[in-house]
Design a protein around this motif. Structure first.
Motif, PDB file in Angstrom:
ATOM      1  N   ILE A  48       0.868  -1.168   0.000  1.00 52.60           N
ATOM      2  CA  ILE A  48       0.000   0.000   0.000  1.00 52.60           C
ATOM      3  C   ILE A  48       0.909   1.224   0.000  1.00 52.60           C
ATOM      4  CG2 ILE A  48      -1.783   1.278   1.231  1.00 52.60           C
ATOM      5  CD1 ILE A  48      -2.571  -1.385   2.538  1.00 52.60           C
ATOM      6  N   ALA A  49       0.719   2.096  -0.959  1.00 50.30           N
ATOM      7  CA  ALA A  49       1.554   3.292  -1.078  1.00 50.30           C
ATOM      8  C   ALA A  49       0.670   4.538  -1.038  1.00 50.30           C
ATOM      9  CB  ALA A  49       2.343   3.249  -2.381  1.00 50.30           C
ATOM     10  N   ASP A  50       0.952   5.415  -0.085  1.00 49.96           N
ATOM     11  CA  ASP A  50       0.227   6.672   0.043  1.00 49.96           C
ATOM     12  C   ASP A  50       1.030   7.575   0.971  1.00 49.96           C
ATOM     13  OD1 ASP A  50      -1.688   8.612  -0.203  1.00 49.96           O
ATOM     14  OD2 ASP A  50      -3.334   7.410   0.597  1.00 49.96           O
ATOM     15  N   TYR A  51       0.610   8.803   1.113  1.00 50.65           N
ATOM     16  CA  TYR A  51       1.262   9.732   2.021  1.00 50.65           C
ATOM     17  C   TYR A  51       0.718   9.548   3.434  1.00 50.65           C
ATOM     18  CZ  TYR A  51       2.790  12.122  -2.214  1.00 50.65           C
ATOM     19  OH  TYR A  51       3.351  12.420  -3.424  1.00 50.65           O
ATOM     20  N   ASP A  52       1.559   9.766   4.436  1.00 55.28           N
ATOM     21  CA  ASP A  52       1.178   9.803   5.861  1.00 55.28           C
ATOM     22  C   ASP A  52       0.509   8.529   6.369  1.00 55.28           C
ATOM     23  OD1 ASP A  52       2.174  12.434   6.113  1.00 55.28           O
ATOM     24  OD2 ASP A  52       0.283  13.224   5.303  1.00 55.28           O
ATOM     25  N   LEU A  53       0.952   7.357   5.935  1.00 56.70           N
ATOM     26  CA  LEU A  53       0.422   6.102   6.463  1.00 56.70           C
ATOM     27  C   LEU A  53       1.125   5.754   7.767  1.00 56.70           C
ATOM     28  CD1 LEU A  53       0.169   3.916   3.235  1.00 56.70           C
ATOM     29  CD2 LEU A  53      -1.680   4.997   4.491  1.00 56.70           C
ATOM     30  N   THR A  54       0.407   5.070   8.662  1.00 61.10           N
ATOM     31  CA  THR A  54       0.966   4.674   9.954  1.00 61.10           C
ATOM     32  C   THR A  54       0.815   3.171  10.128  1.00 61.10           C
ATOM     33  OG1 THR A  54      -1.111   4.887  11.158  1.00 61.10           O
ATOM     34  CG2 THR A  54       0.247   6.890  10.950  1.00 61.10           C
ATOM     35  N   LEU A  55       1.403   2.646  11.192  1.00 59.07           N
ATOM     36  CA  LEU A  55       1.249   1.233  11.518  1.00 59.07           C
ATOM     37  C   LEU A  55      -0.217   0.909  11.790  1.00 59.07           C
ATOM     38  CD1 LEU A  55       2.573  -1.502  12.025  1.00 59.07           C
ATOM     39  CD2 LEU A  55       2.963  -0.784  14.389  1.00 59.07           C
ATOM     40  N   GLY A  56      -0.942   1.850  12.376  1.00 61.48           N
ATOM     41  CA  GLY A  56      -2.376   1.661  12.616  1.00 61.48           C
ATOM     42  C   GLY A  56      -3.148   1.468  11.318  1.00 61.48           C
ATOM     43  N   ASP A  57      -2.751   2.199  10.269  1.00 60.12           N
ATOM     44  CA  ASP A  57      -3.383   2.019   8.957  1.00 60.12           C
ATOM     45  C   ASP A  57      -3.128   0.611   8.427  1.00 60.12           C
ATOM     46  OD1 ASP A  57      -4.398   4.698   8.627  1.00 60.12           O
ATOM     47  OD2 ASP A  57      -2.326   5.325   8.301  1.00 60.12           O
ATOM     48  N   LEU A  58      -1.907   0.129   8.603  1.00 54.41           N
ATOM     49  CA  LEU A  58      -1.565  -1.221   8.151  1.00 54.41           C
ATOM     50  C   LEU A  58      -2.387  -2.276   8.885  1.00 54.41           C
ATOM     51  CD1 LEU A  58       0.158  -3.292   6.596  1.00 54.41           C
ATOM     52  CD2 LEU A  58       1.852  -3.083   8.441  1.00 54.41           C
ATOM     53  N   VAL A  59      -2.472  -2.172  10.200  1.00 52.74           N
ATOM     54  CA  VAL A  59      -3.242  -3.130  10.991  1.00 52.74           C
ATOM     55  C   VAL A  59      -4.713  -3.090  10.587  1.00 52.74           C
ATOM     56  CG1 VAL A  59      -4.026  -3.700  13.329  1.00 52.74           C
ATOM     57  CG2 VAL A  59      -1.625  -3.166  12.919  1.00 52.74           C
ATOM     58  N   GLY A  60      -5.260  -1.898  10.384  1.00 53.63           N
ATOM     59  CA  GLY A  60      -6.657  -1.772   9.968  1.00 53.63           C
ATOM     60  C   GLY A  60      -6.899  -2.404   8.607  1.00 53.63           C
ATOM     61  N   MET A  61      -5.976  -2.210   7.670  1.00 55.67           N
ATOM     62  CA  MET A  61      -6.111  -2.801   6.336  1.00 55.67           C
ATOM     63  C   MET A  61      -6.035  -4.330   6.405  1.00 55.67           C
ATOM     64  SD  MET A  61      -6.567  -2.650   3.107  1.00 55.67           S
ATOM     65  CE  MET A  61      -6.478  -0.946   2.726  1.00 55.67           C
ATOM     66  N   LEU A  62      -5.125  -4.839   7.230  1.00 59.33           N
ATOM     67  CA  LEU A  62      -5.012  -6.292   7.381  1.00 59.33           C
ATOM     68  C   LEU A  62      -6.280  -6.876   8.007  1.00 59.33           C
ATOM     69  CD1 LEU A  62      -1.304  -6.601   8.519  1.00 59.33           C
ATOM     70  CD2 LEU A  62      -2.270  -7.307   6.330  1.00 59.33           C
ATOM     71  N   ARG A  63      -6.819  -6.213   9.012  1.00 58.58           N
ATOM     72  CA  ARG A  63      -8.065  -6.678   9.631  1.00 58.58           C
ATOM     73  C   ARG A  63      -9.191  -6.747   8.595  1.00 58.58           C
ATOM     74  NH1 ARG A  63      -8.016  -7.373  14.941  1.00 58.58           N
ATOM     75  NH2 ARG A  63      -6.545  -6.178  16.194  1.00 58.58           N
ATOM     76  N   GLU A  64      -9.327  -5.708   7.793  1.00 59.79           N
ATOM     77  CA  GLU A  64     -10.375  -5.665   6.773  1.00 59.79           C
ATOM     78  C   GLU A  64     -10.153  -6.745   5.717  1.00 59.79           C
ATOM     79  OE1 GLU A  64     -13.912  -4.513   5.210  1.00 59.79           O
ATOM     80  OE2 GLU A  64     -13.020  -3.827   7.083  1.00 59.79           O
ATOM     81  N   PHE A  65      -8.915  -6.934   5.303  1.00 60.87           N
ATOM     82  CA  PHE A  65      -8.577  -7.945   4.305  1.00 60.87           C
ATOM     83  C   PHE A  65      -8.971  -9.344   4.785  1.00 60.87           C
ATOM     84  CE2 PHE A  65      -5.591 -10.989   2.438  1.00 60.87           C
ATOM     85  CZ  PHE A  65      -5.728 -10.718   1.089  1.00 60.87           C
ATOM     86  N   PHE A  66      -8.544  -9.697   6.002  1.00 61.37           N
ATOM     87  CA  PHE A  66      -8.852 -11.027   6.526  1.00 61.37           C
ATOM     88  C   PHE A  66     -10.329 -11.173   6.885  1.00 61.37           C
ATOM     89  CE2 PHE A  66      -4.239 -11.142   7.020  1.00 61.37           C
ATOM     90  CZ  PHE A  66      -3.994 -12.373   6.433  1.00 61.37           C
ATOM     91  N   LYS A  67     -10.981 -10.089   7.259  1.00 57.87           N
ATOM     92  CA  LYS A  67     -12.423 -10.127   7.539  1.00 57.87           C
ATOM     93  C   LYS A  67     -13.187 -10.548   6.289  1.00 57.87           C
ATOM     94  CE  LYS A  67     -16.109  -6.981   8.956  1.00 57.87           C
ATOM     95  NZ  LYS A  67     -16.364  -5.575   9.339  1.00 57.87           N
ATOM     96  N   LYS A  68     -12.757 -10.034   5.128  1.00 55.89           N
ATOM     97  CA  LYS A  68     -13.412 -10.402   3.871  1.00 55.89           C
ATOM     98  C   LYS A  68     -13.141 -11.857   3.491  1.00 55.89           C
ATOM     99  CE  LYS A  68     -13.758  -5.794   2.172  1.00 55.89           C
ATOM    100  NZ  LYS A  68     -14.255  -5.079   1.050  1.00 55.89           N
ATOM    101  N   LEU A  69     -12.099 -12.441   4.062  1.00 54.75           N
ATOM    102  CA  LEU A  69     -11.823 -13.871   3.858  1.00 54.75           C
ATOM    103  C   LEU A  69     -12.522 -14.726   4.914  1.00 54.75           C
ATOM    104  CD1 LEU A  69      -8.007 -13.777   3.008  1.00 54.75           C
ATOM    105  CD2 LEU A  69      -9.898 -14.154   1.434  1.00 54.75           C
TER     106      LEU A  69
END
Length: 83
Positions: A48-69
């Motif tokens: 994921i590439a964007d400006y001003d991303l944090t570790l919290g953004d990564l964890v949230g994206m992973l949660r959403e990704f696995f939730k859809k699985l």
């Protein structure tokens, strides 16, 4: 290999456009088989590439990704994997 290729393409893009890339694939490794290690496994890789991303953004994206699985019972803990 896919992440490196996509990073290269993203760096060449003018102007920069925030992007998300994911791949799920079978991976093979040349190791001795035992009761806990197989020669192949499935790996999920993401970028994921964007400006001003944090570790919290990564964890949230992973949660959403696995939730859809269908996986909702996730735990995140710091670790180092030399592979």
């Amino acid at each position: 290999a896919i992440s490196s290729q996509m990073l290269y393409r993203l760096a060449a893009q003018k102007p920069f456009k925030p992007s998300k890339y994911f791949s799920i694939d079978r991976v093979f490794r040349n190791e001795t088989l035992d009761a806990t290690h197989l020669a192949e496994f499935h790996q999920i890789e993401g970028l994921i590439a964007d400006y001003d991303l944090t570790l919290g953004d990564l964890v949230g994206m992973l949660r959403e990704f696995f939730k859809k699985l269908g996986m909702t019972q996730l735990r995140f803990k710091p670790a180092f994997n030399p592979y």
